[in-house]
Design a protein around this motif. Structure first.
Motif, short mmCIF file in Angstrom:
data_model
loop_
_atom_site.label_atom_id
_atom_site.label_comp_id
_atom_site.label_asym_id
_atom_site.label_seq_id
_atom_site.Cartn_x
_atom_site.Cartn_y
_atom_site.Cartn_z
N ASP A 20 0.72 -1.23 -0.30
CA ASP A 20 0.01 0.11 -0.22
C ASP A 20 0.84 1.15 0.04
N ALA A 21 1.97 1.21 0.89
CA ALA A 21 2.73 2.48 0.71
C ALA A 21 3.55 2.65 -0.47
N SER A 22 3.95 1.54 -1.20
CA SER A 22 4.76 1.74 -2.39
C SER A 22 3.79 2.22 -3.66
N HIS A 23 2.32 1.50 -3.28
CA HIS A 23 1.25 2.14 -4.53
C HIS A 23 1.13 3.72 -4.27
N ARG A 24 1.11 4.05 -3.01
CA ARG A 24 0.85 5.59 -2.75
C ARG A 24 1.62 6.26 -3.30
N LEU A 25 3.11 5.98 -3.13
CA LEU A 25 4.00 6.63 -3.53
C LEU A 25 4.31 6.72 -5.24
N TYR A 26 4.06 5.51 -5.77
CA TYR A 26 3.80 5.45 -7.15
C TYR A 26 2.66 6.41 -7.77
N MET A 27 1.53 6.17 -7.03
CA MET A 27 0.30 7.16 -7.55
C MET A 27 0.92 8.63 -7.59
N ALA A 28 1.42 8.84 -6.32
CA ALA A 28 1.86 10.51 -6.20
C ALA A 28 2.94 10.82 -7.16
N GLU A 29 3.85 10.00 -7.68
CA GLU A 29 4.79 10.32 -8.86
C GLU A 29 3.92 10.42 -9.95
N VAL A 30 3.03 9.51 -10.53
CA VAL A 30 2.17 9.61 -11.43
C VAL A 30 1.55 11.03 -11.51
N GLU A 31 0.95 11.51 -10.60
CA GLU A 31 0.19 12.45 -10.52
C GLU A 31 1.02 13.75 -10.90
N LYS A 32 2.36 13.71 -10.17
CA LYS A 32 3.56 14.94 -10.63
C LYS A 32 3.60 14.91 -12.13
N LEU A 33 3.67 13.66 -12.71
CA LEU A 33 4.03 13.77 -14.16
C LEU A 33 3.05 14.11 -15.11
N GLU A 34 1.74 13.78 -14.74
CA GLU A 34 0.60 14.18 -15.28
C GLU A 34 0.49 15.73 -15.10
N GLN A 35 0.63 16.25 -13.96
CA GLN A 35 0.74 17.85 -13.70
C GLN A 35 1.79 18.54 -14.38
N GLN A 36 3.09 17.90 -14.81
CA GLN A 36 3.85 18.36 -15.72
C GLN A 36 3.41 18.50 -17.15
N ASP A 37 2.94 17.39 -17.61
CA ASP A 37 2.43 17.10 -18.88
C ASP A 37 1.18 18.23 -19.30
N VAL A 38 0.44 18.49 -18.23
CA VAL A 38 -0.56 19.34 -18.49
C VAL A 38 -0.02 20.87 -18.81
N THR A 39 1.17 20.90 -17.72
CA THR A 39 1.65 22.50 -17.76
C THR A 39 2.36 22.62 -19.12
N LEU A 40 3.31 21.56 -19.54
CA LEU A 40 3.83 21.75 -20.66
C LEU A 40 2.95 22.05 -21.75
N LYS A 41 1.95 21.26 -22.07
CA LYS A 41 0.93 21.48 -23.02
C LYS A 41 0.37 22.75 -22.97
N THR A 42 0.15 23.27 -21.71
CA THR A 42 -0.64 24.49 -21.47
C THR A 42 0.37 25.85 -22.07
N TYR A 43 1.84 25.71 -21.77
CA TYR A 43 2.55 26.62 -22.40
C TYR A 43 2.75 26.42 -23.80
N ALA A 44 2.68 25.37 -24.50
CA ALA A 44 2.69 25.19 -25.88
C ALA A 44 1.57 25.76 -26.54
N THR A 45 0.48 25.52 -25.89
CA THR A 45 -0.90 26.25 -26.49
C THR A 45 -0.69 27.73 -26.52
N MET A 46 -0.37 28.28 -25.28
CA MET A 46 -0.22 29.68 -25.01
C MET A 46 0.81 30.37 -26.34
#
Length: 86
Positions: A20-46
Protein backbone atom coordinates in the motif's frame (compact mmCIF):
# COMPACT_ATOMS: atom_id res chain seq x y z
CA UNK A 1 16.69 8.70 -0.47
CA UNK A 2 16.18 5.34 -2.15
CA UNK A 3 12.74 4.16 -3.20
CA UNK A 4 12.85 1.35 -0.65
CA UNK A 5 13.67 3.80 2.15
CA UNK A 6 10.83 6.11 1.10
CA UNK A 7 8.37 3.22 1.06
CA UNK A 8 9.54 1.99 4.47
CA UNK A 9 9.28 5.51 5.94
CA UNK A 10 5.74 5.93 4.58
CA UNK A 11 4.83 2.43 5.74
CA UNK A 12 5.95 3.25 9.29
CA UNK A 13 4.30 6.68 9.23
CA UNK A 14 0.90 5.42 8.04
CA UNK A 15 0.99 1.97 9.56
CA UNK A 16 0.13 0.35 6.21
CA UNK A 17 1.53 -2.57 4.29
CA UNK A 18 4.62 -2.23 2.12
CA UNK A 19 2.43 -2.80 -0.95
CA UNK A 20 0.00 0.00 0.00
CA UNK A 21 2.82 2.42 0.83
CA UNK A 22 4.63 1.72 -2.44
CA UNK A 23 1.39 2.08 -4.40
CA UNK A 24 0.69 5.43 -2.71
CA UNK A 25 4.16 6.73 -3.59
CA UNK A 26 3.82 5.45 -7.16
CA UNK A 27 0.47 7.22 -7.62
CA UNK A 28 1.93 10.43 -6.18
CA UNK A 29 4.72 10.30 -8.79
CA UNK A 30 2.21 9.60 -11.56
CA UNK A 31 0.21 12.65 -10.45
CA UNK A 32 3.34 14.83 -10.56
CA UNK A 33 4.11 13.63 -14.10
CA UNK A 34 0.54 14.27 -15.23
CA UNK A 35 0.69 17.81 -13.83
CA UNK A 36 3.99 18.46 -15.62
CA UNK A 37 2.45 17.20 -18.85
CA UNK A 38 -0.55 19.50 -18.47
CA UNK A 39 1.76 22.43 -17.75
CA UNK A 40 3.89 21.75 -20.83
CA UNK A 41 0.82 21.43 -23.04
CA UNK A 42 -0.56 24.68 -21.62
CA UNK A 43 2.68 26.52 -22.38
CA UNK A 44 2.71 25.12 -25.92
CA UNK A 45 -0.87 26.28 -26.48
CA UNK A 46 -0.13 29.74 -25.08
CA UNK A 47 2.98 30.04 -27.26
CA UNK A 48 1.02 29.12 -30.39
CA UNK A 49 -1.77 31.60 -29.57
CA UNK A 50 0.74 34.40 -28.95
CA UNK A 51 2.46 33.59 -32.23
CA UNK A 52 -0.85 33.77 -34.11
CA UNK A 53 -1.74 37.06 -32.40
CA UNK A 54 1.61 38.61 -33.27
CA UNK A 55 1.30 37.50 -36.88
CA UNK A 56 -2.21 38.96 -37.02
CA UNK A 57 -0.99 42.29 -35.58
CA UNK A 58 1.92 42.34 -37.99
CA UNK A 59 -0.40 41.73 -40.94
CA UNK A 60 -2.96 44.33 -39.81
CA UNK A 61 -0.48 47.06 -38.95
CA UNK A 62 1.89 46.49 -41.87
CA UNK A 63 -0.83 47.94 -44.12
CA UNK A 64 -0.74 51.30 -42.33
CA UNK A 65 1.46 53.68 -44.33
CA UNK A 66 4.20 55.26 -42.30
CA UNK A 67 6.20 58.20 -43.54
CA UNK A 68 8.90 60.29 -41.94
CA UNK A 69 7.92 63.68 -40.52
CA UNK A 70 10.20 65.46 -43.00
CA UNK A 71 8.42 63.93 -46.03
CA UNK A 72 6.41 66.33 -48.19
CA UNK A 73 5.35 66.09 -51.81
CA UNK A 74 2.86 67.81 -54.10
CA UNK A 75 0.72 64.70 -54.54
CA UNK A 76 0.67 63.92 -50.82
CA UNK A 77 -2.83 62.83 -49.79
CA UNK A 78 -2.06 62.45 -46.12
CA UNK A 79 -2.49 65.39 -43.78
CA UNK A 80 0.63 66.78 -42.21
CA UNK A 81 1.12 65.65 -38.63
CA UNK A 82 0.29 68.27 -35.99
CA UNK A 83 3.16 70.50 -34.92
CA UNK A 84 4.57 69.94 -31.47
CA UNK A 85 3.22 72.57 -29.06
CA UNK A 86 6.22 72.82 -26.75
Amino acid sequence: MSCHAEVKALQNQLGTSYKDASHRLYMAEVEKLEQQDVTLKTYATMKERMKCSLESFKHRFSEIPIRPLSHESDNDTMANPPADSH
